[in-house]
Design an enzyme around this catalytic site. Structure first.
Site, PDB file in Angstrom:
ATOM      1  N   GLU A  98       0.794  -1.232   0.000  1.00 11.32           N
ATOM      2  CA  GLU A  98       0.000   0.000   0.000  1.00 11.32           C
ATOM      3  C   GLU A  98       0.830   1.288   0.000  1.00 11.32           C
ATOM      4  O   GLU A  98       0.785   2.078   0.962  1.00 11.32           O
ATOM      5  CB  GLU A  98      -0.952   0.002   1.191  1.00 11.32           C
ATOM      6  CG  GLU A  98      -1.891  -1.191   1.209  1.00 11.32           C
ATOM      7  CD  GLU A  98      -2.992  -1.064   2.260  1.00 11.32           C
ATOM      8  OE1 GLU A  98      -2.888  -0.202   3.148  1.00 11.32           O
ATOM      9  OE2 GLU A  98      -3.972  -1.832   2.165  1.00 11.32           O
TER      10      GLU A  98
ATOM     11  N   GLU B 108      -5.350  -8.742   0.700  1.00 13.37           N
ATOM     12  CA  GLU B 108      -6.049  -8.430   1.947  1.00 13.37           C
ATOM     13  C   GLU B 108      -7.517  -8.195   1.667  1.00 13.37           C
ATOM     14  O   GLU B 108      -7.874  -7.498   0.712  1.00 13.37           O
ATOM     15  CB  GLU B 108      -5.499  -7.155   2.614  1.00 13.37           C
ATOM     16  CG  GLU B 108      -4.151  -7.302   3.265  1.00 13.37           C
ATOM     17  CD  GLU B 108      -3.659  -5.996   3.900  1.00 13.37           C
ATOM     18  OE1 GLU B 108      -4.492  -5.163   4.334  1.00 13.37           O
ATOM     19  OE2 GLU B 108      -2.437  -5.811   3.957  1.00 13.37           O
TER      20      GLU B 108
HETATM   21  C1  FCB Z   1      -4.411  -2.228   5.466  1.00 14.48           C
HETATM   22  C2  FCB Z   1      -3.036  -2.587   5.973  1.00 14.48           C
HETATM   23  C3  FCB Z   1      -3.024  -3.639   7.037  1.00 14.48           C
HETATM   24  C4  FCB Z   1      -4.196  -3.516   7.980  1.00 14.48           C
HETATM   25  C5  FCB Z   1      -5.496  -3.359   7.230  1.00 14.48           C
HETATM   26  C6  FCB Z   1      -6.715  -3.261   8.108  1.00 14.48           C
HETATM   27  O1  FCB Z   1      -4.394  -0.914   5.025  1.00 14.48           O
HETATM   28  O2  FCB Z   1      -2.240  -3.042   4.910  1.00 14.48           O
HETATM   29  O3  FCB Z   1      -1.791  -3.578   7.683  1.00 14.48           O
HETATM   30  O4  FCB Z   1      -3.977  -2.499   8.868  1.00 14.48           O
HETATM   31  O5  FCB Z   1      -5.437  -2.247   6.399  1.00 14.48           O
END
Ligand code: FCB
Length: 449
Positions: free
Chosen positions: A167, A354
């Site tokens: 990110e 994620e």
């Molecule tokens: C993302 C991050 C991760 C976690 C999630 C909820 O932005 O990559 O580390 O904090 O959000």
């Protein structure tokens, strides 16, 4: 009639974590301080006044955490390497104990049939490099590449999946534009320069990884991406949505896949645009083996003349359901995003690196955690992912954020994202209902809805 959604054979069912959020042991075995150590130790930066000093104590409990994954049938584990654990000064001498930790972890994963998926930078920059300007200093691209070479030389024979950054948008904007994350800078011009250096360092790292692994590795980057919707059907709001999409998505995707920044935004940012040297864009746009996508929610935006250089404001749809983060639950956005990425950028492979949700979980009288809302969230997103696969999107894996409750950055321990509940006073782990549900999904290689 219930329907079974079958996933492709070999689909990579995983869980994700990151070093600072779970490891603890912040000053053990020769580890140097990271910018998150310094930031969390600064009063007023973390909602509950907590730090990642201990977190989930994973640095000491890694073996049982791997055993837990094995019990759940997890096929792949996405974790990150802490740069200052490996290079306490950020460059120069290697801390062999730090590198040994990841070496043992990787072996233990493989022994248990779990594929390691390694992220090289998940935000815990060595403070020693921050003292030289950190990501604002162009030299960092080289420092990062040197660090990547150290890790790749040690683990490249066993780790197949490598993500350079997690990110970069968050690092740039939340860390350097708005100051809510380490290192806490509030300077939009800086944020854009940082974004450029992150991308440049990614490009250099891709080359280092290809060399060090003899081409066997699958190399990519993880972006937080979203599906942007206009708040109304007016032409103004549509134009605002296009700008917001540029800001969140295209500013990173265009350089990575096309070797150029989006023209509309470049003009819109005016004097804030980053300094770009000849050759940078070719380096940034080196071929990727996969694109990692972190998806949590969509964005809904409207035109707003007062809304900064982008003239955009976020709108909160009223009838929607929200997670504890205040993020709207919008599974269809994942489908829209995947289709759009495939159509516009054609990554060779997409991995959902994620997806997940924070809810106010409690341990019930029966000792269990009945987190039905999380099961609903994951189920609905998987159905959308399946829909995208059916329509030809080369989606090869899905990682739940997160394996276990952990240090959620500026929110401290107040937001629980885990499939596994962590009692932070005893470090006891309790698999939530969602963990058992996910185990069944993996075992069936699909889900019944
Ligand atoms: C993302 C991050 C991760 C976690 C999630 C909820 O932005 O990559 O580390 O904090 O959000």
């Amino acid at each position: 009639m219930p329907k079974f959604y079958q996933f492709p054979e070999g689909f990579l069912w995983g869980v994700a974590t990151s070093s600072y959020q779970i490891e603890g042991a912040w000053n053990e075995d020769g580890k140097g301080p990271s910018i998150w150590d310094v930031f969390s130790h600064t009063q007023g930066k973390i909602a509950d006044g907590s730090t990642g000093d201990v977190a989930c104590d994973h640095y000491h409990r890694w073996r049982e955490d791997v055993a837990l994954m094995k019990e759940l049938g997890i096929k792949a584990y996405r974790f990150s390497v802490s740069w200052p654990r490996v290079l306490p000064q950020g460059r120069g001498p290697v801390n062999s104990k730090g590198l040994d930790f990841y070496d043992r972890l990787v072996d233990e994963l493989l022994k248990n049939g779990i594929e390691p998926f390694l992220t090289l930078y998940h935000w815990d920059l060595p403070q020693a490099l921050q003292d030289f300007g950190g990501w604002v200093n162009r030299d960092i691209a080289k420092w990062f590449a040197d660090y990547v070479a150290v890790v790749a030389r040690r683990l490249g024979d066993r780790v197949r999946w490598w993500a350079t950054h997690n990110e970069p948008w968050v690092v740039a904007w939340i860390g350097h534009g708005w100051g809510e994350h380490a290192p806490g800078l509030r300077n939009p011009r800086c944020a854009l320069q940082v974004a450029h250096h992150l991308l440049l360092s990614h490009g250099l790292a891709v080359e280092v990884l290809r060399d060090a692994t003899g081409g066997a590795a699958r190399i990519g980057i993880v972006l937080n991406l979203t599906s942007v919707h206009p708040a109304s059907d007016t032409a103004e709001d549509h134009a605002a949505a296009h700008r917001a999409d540029g800001f969140s998505n295209r500013w990173f995707l265009d350089p990575l896949f096309w070797g150029s920044y989006p023209k509309d935004l470049w003009e819109g940012f005016g004097p804030m645009v980053p300094e770009v040297h000849p050759g940078d864009m070719a380096c940034i746009s080196r071929r990727l083996d996969f694109l990692g996508v972190n998806y949590y929610t969509r964005a809904v935006v409207a035109h707003d003349a007062q809304g900064g250089p982008l003239q955009v404001k976020s709108v909160r749809p009223e009838k929607s359901a929200y997670t504890e983060m205040g993020w709207e639950i919008y599974p269809q956005g994942l489908y829209e995003l995947l289709i759009r990425l495939h159509r516009d950028y054609k990554p060779a492979t997409i991995i959902i690196t994620e997806n997940g949700a924070a809810f106010a979980d409690v341990v019930s009288a029966d000792g269990r955690v009945h987190d039905q809302p999380r099961i609903d969230y994951l189920r609905d997103h998987l159905v959308q992912a399946h829909r995208a696969i059916r329509e030809g999107v080369p989606l090869e894996g899905y990682f739940v954020w997160s394996l276990m409750d952990n240090f959620e950055w500026a929110h401290g321990y107040t937001k629980r994202f885990g499939l596994v509940y962590v009692d932070f006073s005893t470090q006891r782990r309790i698999p939530k209902d969602s963990a058992l549900w996910y185990r069944d999904v993996i075992a069936a290689n699909g889900l019944t809805v």
